[in-house]
Design a protein around this motif. Sequence first.
Motif, PDB file in Angstrom:
ATOM      1  N   VAL A   1       0.877  -1.174   0.000  1.00  0.00           N
ATOM      2  CA  VAL A   1       0.000   0.000   0.000  1.00  0.00           C
ATOM      3  C   VAL A   1       0.911   1.220   0.000  1.00  0.00           C
ATOM      4  O   VAL A   1       1.750   1.380   0.879  1.00  0.00           O
ATOM      5  CB  VAL A   1      -0.949   0.015   1.214  1.00  0.00           C
ATOM      6  CG1 VAL A   1      -1.714   1.324   1.276  1.00  0.00           C
ATOM      7  CG2 VAL A   1      -1.921  -1.158   1.132  1.00  0.00           C
ATOM      8  N   ASP A   2       0.774   2.043  -1.006  1.00  0.00           N
ATOM      9  CA  ASP A   2       1.625   3.214  -1.195  1.00  0.00           C
ATOM     10  C   ASP A   2       1.050   4.423  -0.467  1.00  0.00           C
ATOM     11  O   ASP A   2      -0.067   4.854  -0.758  1.00  0.00           O
ATOM     12  CB  ASP A   2       1.753   3.516  -2.689  1.00  0.00           C
ATOM     13  CG  ASP A   2       2.730   4.630  -2.973  1.00  0.00           C
ATOM     14  OD1 ASP A   2       3.835   4.612  -2.406  1.00  0.00           O
ATOM     15  OD2 ASP A   2       2.378   5.529  -3.761  1.00  0.00           O
ATOM     16  N   ARG A   3       1.810   4.939   0.491  1.00  0.00           N
ATOM     17  CA  ARG A   3       1.445   6.167   1.227  1.00  0.00           C
ATOM     18  C   ARG A   3       0.050   6.134   1.834  1.00  0.00           C
ATOM     19  O   ARG A   3      -0.617   7.158   1.948  1.00  0.00           O
ATOM     20  CB  ARG A   3       1.593   7.381   0.324  1.00  0.00           C
ATOM     21  CG  ARG A   3       2.996   7.581  -0.168  1.00  0.00           C
ATOM     22  CD  ARG A   3       3.102   8.810  -1.022  1.00  0.00           C
ATOM     23  NE  ARG A   3       4.430   8.858  -1.599  1.00  0.00           N
ATOM     24  CZ  ARG A   3       4.707   9.348  -2.779  1.00  0.00           C
ATOM     25  NH1 ARG A   3       3.745   9.864  -3.507  1.00  0.00           N
ATOM     26  NH2 ARG A   3       5.929   9.346  -3.232  1.00  0.00           N
ATOM     27  N   GLY A   4      -0.409   4.940   2.172  1.00  0.00           N
ATOM     28  CA  GLY A   4      -1.727   4.816   2.784  1.00  0.00           C
ATOM     29  C   GLY A   4      -2.875   5.147   1.857  1.00  0.00           C
ATOM     30  O   GLY A   4      -3.998   5.343   2.305  1.00  0.00           O
ATOM     31  N   CYS A   5      -2.590   5.224   0.550  1.00  0.00           N
ATOM     32  CA  CYS A   5      -3.610   5.664  -0.405  1.00  0.00           C
ATOM     33  C   CYS A   5      -4.128   4.575  -1.324  1.00  0.00           C
ATOM     34  O   CYS A   5      -5.317   4.527  -1.611  1.00  0.00           O
ATOM     35  CB  CYS A   5      -3.070   6.798  -1.268  1.00  0.00           C
ATOM     36  SG  CYS A   5      -2.659   8.267  -0.341  1.00  0.00           S
ATOM     37  N   GLU A   6      -3.233   3.727  -1.834  1.00  0.00           N
ATOM     38  CA  GLU A   6      -3.666   2.726  -2.799  1.00  0.00           C
ATOM     39  C   GLU A   6      -2.694   1.562  -2.856  1.00  0.00           C
ATOM     40  O   GLU A   6      -1.518   1.700  -2.550  1.00  0.00           O
ATOM     41  CB  GLU A   6      -3.806   3.332  -4.192  1.00  0.00           C
ATOM     42  CG  GLU A   6      -2.489   3.792  -4.790  1.00  0.00           C
ATOM     43  CD  GLU A   6      -2.656   4.412  -6.155  1.00  0.00           C
ATOM     44  OE1 GLU A   6      -3.231   3.769  -7.040  1.00  0.00           O
ATOM     45  OE2 GLU A   6      -2.201   5.545  -6.327  1.00  0.00           O
ATOM     46  N   ALA A   7      -3.212   0.408  -3.267  1.00  0.00           N
ATOM     47  CA  ALA A   7      -2.394  -0.786  -3.426  1.00  0.00           C
ATOM     48  C   ALA A   7      -1.636  -0.715  -4.749  1.00  0.00           C
ATOM     49  O   ALA A   7      -2.170  -0.251  -5.758  1.00  0.00           O
ATOM     50  CB  ALA A   7      -3.268  -2.033  -3.391  1.00  0.00           C
ATOM     51  N   LEU A   8      -0.396  -1.171  -4.706  1.00  0.00           N
ATOM     52  CA  LEU A   8       0.426  -1.285  -5.904  1.00  0.00           C
ATOM     53  C   LEU A   8       0.967  -2.698  -5.975  1.00  0.00           C
ATOM     54  O   LEU A   8       1.297  -3.298  -4.953  1.00  0.00           O
ATOM     55  CB  LEU A   8       1.592  -0.299  -5.852  1.00  0.00           C
ATOM     56  CG  LEU A   8       1.237   1.185  -5.794  1.00  0.00           C
ATOM     57  CD1 LEU A   8       2.504   2.020  -5.633  1.00  0.00           C
ATOM     58  CD2 LEU A   8       0.487   1.601  -7.042  1.00  0.00           C
ATOM     59  N   VAL A   9       1.093  -3.236  -7.185  1.00  0.00           N
ATOM     60  CA  VAL A   9       1.596  -4.593  -7.389  1.00  0.00           C
ATOM     61  C   VAL A   9       2.875  -4.534  -8.206  1.00  0.00           C
ATOM     62  O   VAL A   9       2.937  -3.841  -9.220  1.00  0.00           O
ATOM     63  CB  VAL A   9       0.549  -5.467  -8.123  1.00  0.00           C
ATOM     64  CG1 VAL A   9       1.124  -6.822  -8.486  1.00  0.00           C
ATOM     65  CG2 VAL A   9      -0.695  -5.637  -7.271  1.00  0.00           C
ATOM     66  N   ASP A  10       3.881  -5.268  -7.763  1.00  0.00           N
ATOM     67  CA  ASP A  10       5.118  -5.423  -8.528  1.00  0.00           C
ATOM     68  C   ASP A  10       4.906  -6.597  -9.474  1.00  0.00           C
ATOM     69  O   ASP A  10       4.877  -7.754  -9.035  1.00  0.00           O
ATOM     70  CB  ASP A  10       6.287  -5.697  -7.584  1.00  0.00           C
ATOM     71  CG  ASP A  10       7.609  -5.828  -8.311  1.00  0.00           C
ATOM     72  OD1 ASP A  10       7.621  -6.099  -9.535  1.00  0.00           O
ATOM     73  OD2 ASP A  10       8.651  -5.669  -7.650  1.00  0.00           O
ATOM     74  N   PRO A  11       4.734  -6.355 -10.777  1.00  0.00           N
ATOM     75  CA  PRO A  11       4.459  -7.432 -11.725  1.00  0.00           C
ATOM     76  C   PRO A  11       5.578  -8.472 -11.795  1.00  0.00           C
ATOM     77  O   PRO A  11       5.328  -9.622 -12.140  1.00  0.00           O
ATOM     78  CB  PRO A  11       4.312  -6.721 -13.076  1.00  0.00           C
ATOM     79  CG  PRO A  11       4.119  -5.293 -12.763  1.00  0.00           C
ATOM     80  CD  PRO A  11       4.731  -5.040 -11.424  1.00  0.00           C
TER      81      PRO A  11
END
Length: 69
Positions: A32-42
Amino acid sequence: MNRSKRYARPDGGRCVACGACVKECPRGAVRVDRGCEALVDPELCVGCGRCARVCPADCISLVAREVAE
């Protein structure tokens, strides 16, 4: 590395940053980036879909990887 033809891609506009996907990912591919949104490392994602199944906002999709020729 065990790579599938798919990987998880969250829709940041719908993500509620709850962290359920982060806890469920067996490869540590989601954060979760900066408490704002999920990010996935492909590169780490194996396309198992566990994150998508636990997402309460239903904002994670499995999408096809681009194939390099």
